[in-house]
Design an enzyme around this catalytic site. Structure first.
Site, short mmCIF file in Angstrom:
data_model
loop_
_atom_site.label_atom_id
_atom_site.label_comp_id
_atom_site.label_asym_id
_atom_site.label_seq_id
_atom_site.Cartn_x
_atom_site.Cartn_y
_atom_site.Cartn_z
N HIS A 350 0.84 -1.19 0.00
CA HIS A 350 0.00 0.00 0.00
C HIS A 350 0.88 1.25 0.00
CE1 HIS A 350 -3.74 2.22 0.72
NE2 HIS A 350 -2.98 3.03 1.42
N ALA A 351 0.62 2.15 -0.94
CA ALA A 351 1.44 3.35 -1.09
C ALA A 351 1.38 4.21 0.16
CB ALA A 351 0.99 4.15 -2.31
N HIS A 380 0.75 12.26 -5.33
CA HIS A 380 0.07 12.34 -4.04
C HIS A 380 1.04 12.08 -2.89
CE1 HIS A 380 -3.24 11.57 -1.12
NE2 HIS A 380 -2.38 10.70 -0.63
N GLU A 381 1.82 11.02 -3.00
CA GLU A 381 2.74 10.67 -1.91
C GLU A 381 3.85 11.72 -1.76
OE1 GLU A 381 1.79 8.57 0.09
OE2 GLU A 381 0.34 7.45 -1.09
N HIS A 384 2.81 14.55 0.37
CA HIS A 384 3.04 14.33 1.80
C HIS A 384 4.48 14.71 2.17
CE1 HIS A 384 -0.68 12.42 2.90
NE2 HIS A 384 -0.53 11.40 2.10
N GLU A 408 -3.57 15.00 2.92
CA GLU A 408 -3.95 14.17 1.78
C GLU A 408 -4.22 14.99 0.53
OE1 GLU A 408 -3.65 11.04 1.97
OE2 GLU A 408 -3.43 10.89 4.14
N HIS A 508 -7.03 0.48 5.30
CA HIS A 508 -7.11 1.47 6.37
C HIS A 508 -7.85 0.96 7.61
CE1 HIS A 508 -6.22 3.57 2.66
NE2 HIS A 508 -5.74 4.56 3.38
N TYR A 518 -9.63 11.54 3.74
CA TYR A 518 -9.63 11.41 2.29
C TYR A 518 -10.85 12.08 1.66
CZ TYR A 518 -6.02 8.03 3.42
OH TYR A 518 -4.89 7.43 3.92
#
Length: 611
Positions: A350-351, A380-381, A384, A408, A508, A518
């Site tokens: 999971h990313a 997206h990552e 963060h 997020e 999750h 999210y």
């Protein structure tokens, strides 16, 4: 998609109150000595920050090793580190709740609030129960990370392979097989999850909360009881757009698979939407795309054509951020991140994005697939990571986003700028398609962004009811599908029973990651995008805007990121948008041409929308 700062909890050693005894001491002298020996609240906060900074790094490194090398030994190490961290988190939260606030600065008052509310799963005030909770957390994560489904032909697939198959297969029998097969991994989670809830609720009550759900809802700079109303308002604003999309997709799938499989007055079968959890529908674009709305390009094909491997995909995402004025990623990022699924061991694919030292040791961990979806996920990552590094100079307790939805949203805000004009600028696309292709592009976006909204909302609606006891272990699965029906209009393709534990098939839930963030992120990213485009001086349809290369927009964004958690989220929101209110208006503006088109299509086809 997940953020890993390390376990999102705060903790500390209980403060010992030591006083000296002297035979001649009068009662009032003893009281004065006790008062003098007791640390002030300011000293308590400073001590907590130092202690937590060390603990979170230790726990984070153990969690990183476990996620990348899943064994009994690494599970034990991660569990032990989490237990130590969580024990101290509970003690600090309890201490903060009772602290004397007289004479504190505004910054110190906010730090106390952060200490009280940052725990995710508080452990009870019992060494044995604390250890039990930590072991349960590790075991649940391991069950997910090691999950495999072996098909009839002997192929054993992990979650990335199953997700790829769900995205590409158009054989309903094969889709049903792997959809059911993946959910076999979560059945053993049910008793572990049930016990986990019991223990975490016990810990939450000891901190003064009714249950874990109330603790989670207390983190948004407003009374916990007010937060669900805020969500209801946002969902009410965007629901008409979702309803129009659901109606259109159901009609198109009915033509593809038959109305006996996809009834036109009911819910959509979950296995036909191109995603293992039916949370995003972009993978079935080819099945529902209108004839004259070709987007004009296939990003997955373009990545292959231009020899984009996993590393080059990450480098391109980094380059977007540097074009806005952000510094390049540190060399350690490239040396320590996981980009490709190893063939010699189990990992959690999971990313996720990690900050291991609260400074510059930022990393991502994901098993990258060379496709358009993961190209967006990488942005997206990295969002963060860029956020983590931006607030590194804040005090420890403020090294976080303004609220978890902000964290997020940042990378997804950047991903909204992955427009045809941007793809042309970086050499992936030769010509920008004309505006005639916009409906196709918007539909492709909506299948991911708009379709996700009710899913993003219902996960925690289910968990909050579990924590409160409204949903009991005897009806976990039934309640899960009732909520999916209520919010998504999506149904299980086969009968499910309480022998199943379908919530656990979503990372999750066993991973203990709150999910409302999210939903908020999918609202906030459009607010950020619209405002940044205004700052960049863009004129035109907002869905065609890319802020790539605009340093002014980057500087405005960075100002907000650098503030971290130091201010209430409405003030942080206003730094970019000028408004302190979250609103669905921006997402409605973005998709306005599509919404009009969807209504026209549904009306022309005589579809009865709703379920």
């Amino acid at each position: 998609m997940a953020l890993m700062r390390s376990p999102t909890a705060l903790s500390a050693v209980a403060l010992a109150l030591l006083t000296a005894c002297a035979p001649a001491e009068k009662p009032n002298d003893k009281a004065d000595a006790t008062q003098a020996a007791q640390p002030s609240t300011s000293e308590f906060i400073a001590s907590a920050e130092t202690d937590l900074s060390n603990l979170i790094e230790e726990s984070g490194r153990a969690a990183w090793i476990y996620s990348n090398f899943i064994t009994e030994d690494t599970a034990a190490l991660a569990s032990d580190a989490e237990r130590r961290f969580n024990d101290k988190a509970v003690e600090y939260a309890s201490q903060a709740a009772k602290a004397d606030t007289q004479g504190l600065t505004q910054e110190e008052l906010r730090k106390l609030e952060v200490l009280k509310r940052t725990i995710v799963l508080p452990s009870p005030d019992s060494p044995a129960k604390s250890e039990e909770l930590a072991k349960l957390n590790a075991e649940l994560g391991g069950l997910y990370g090691k999950g495999r489904y072996c098909m009839a032909n002997g192929d054993c697939l992990g979650q990335p392979q199953i997700s790829s198959l769900m995205a590409t297969s158009r054989d309903p029998e094969q889709l049903l097989e792997v959809w059911q097969g993946w959910r076999e991994i979560s059945k053993p989670m049910r008793p572990l999850f049930t016990r986990q809830v019991e223990l975490a609720n016990e810990g939450a009550k000891q901190l003064g909360y009714q249950d874990v759900g109330e603790l989670w809802r207390s983190k948004y700079d407003m009374p916990a009881a007010q937060f669900p109303k805020e969500l209801d308002t946002l969902w009410g604003e965007v629901k008409p757009l979702y309803d129009a999309l659901h109606c259109y997709v159901r009609g198109e799938l009915g033509e593809e698979y038959g109305t006996d499989v996809v009834p036109q007055d009911g819910m959509i079968p979950a296995h036909l939407l191109g995603n293992l959890w039916s949370q995003q529908w972009g993978n079935i674009y080819d099945l529902v795309a209108p004839e004259k709305a070709d987007p004009g390009f296939d990003l997955t094909a373009l990545l292959a054509k231009h020899d984009y491997d996993e590393i080059k995909m990450v480098e391109q995402a980094e380059q977007f951020f540097t074009s806005l004025g952000f510094e390049p990623l540190p060399q350690t990022f490239w040396e320590r991140s996981l980009f490709v699924e190893p063939q010699d061991r189990d990992v959690v694919c999971h990313a996720s994005a990690w900050d291991l030292d609260n400074e510059d040791d930022i990393r991502i961990k994901m098993c990258i697939q060379k496709n358009a979806e993961d190209f967006v996920v990488i942005h997206h990552e990295l969002g963060h990571n860029i956020y983590q590094r931006a607030y590194k100079n804040q005090p420890f307790l403020f090294k976080d986003s303004a609220n978890d939805g902000f964290h997020e949203a940042i990378g997804d805000t950047i991903a909204l700028s992955i427009t045809p004009s941007y793809l042309k600028q970086i050499g992936l696309l030769e010509e920008v398609p004309s505006a005639d292709a916009d409906i196709g592009l918007l539909l492709r976006q909506a299948l991911d962004k708009v379709a996700f909204l009710p899913f993003g909302l219902m996960i925690d609606q289910w968990r909050w009811k579990v924590f409160s006891g409204e949903i009991t272990p005897e009806n976990y699965n039934q309640a899960w599908w009732e909520l999916r029906a209520k919010y998504q209009g999506v149904a299980s393709p086969v009968e499910r029973t309480e022998a199943d534990f379908d919530p656990g098939a979503k990372y999750h839930v066993p991973g203990n990651v709150p999910y409302t963030r999210y939903f908020l992120a999918h609202i906030l990213q459009f607010q950020f995008h619209q405002s940044l485009c205004d700052i960049a001086g863009y004129e035109g349809d907002i869905h065609r805007c890319s802020i790539y290369g605009n340093k002014e927009a980057g500087a405005k964004l960075n100002t907000m990121l650098e503030s971290g958690l130091s201010q209430p989220w409405p003030q942080a929101l206003a730094m970019v948008t000028g408004s302190e209110k979250m609103s669905g208006d921006a997402i409605l503006n973005y998709f306005k041409p599509l919404h009009t088109w969807l209504d026209q299509q549904n009306q022309a086809a005589g579809r009865q929308c709703g379920w």
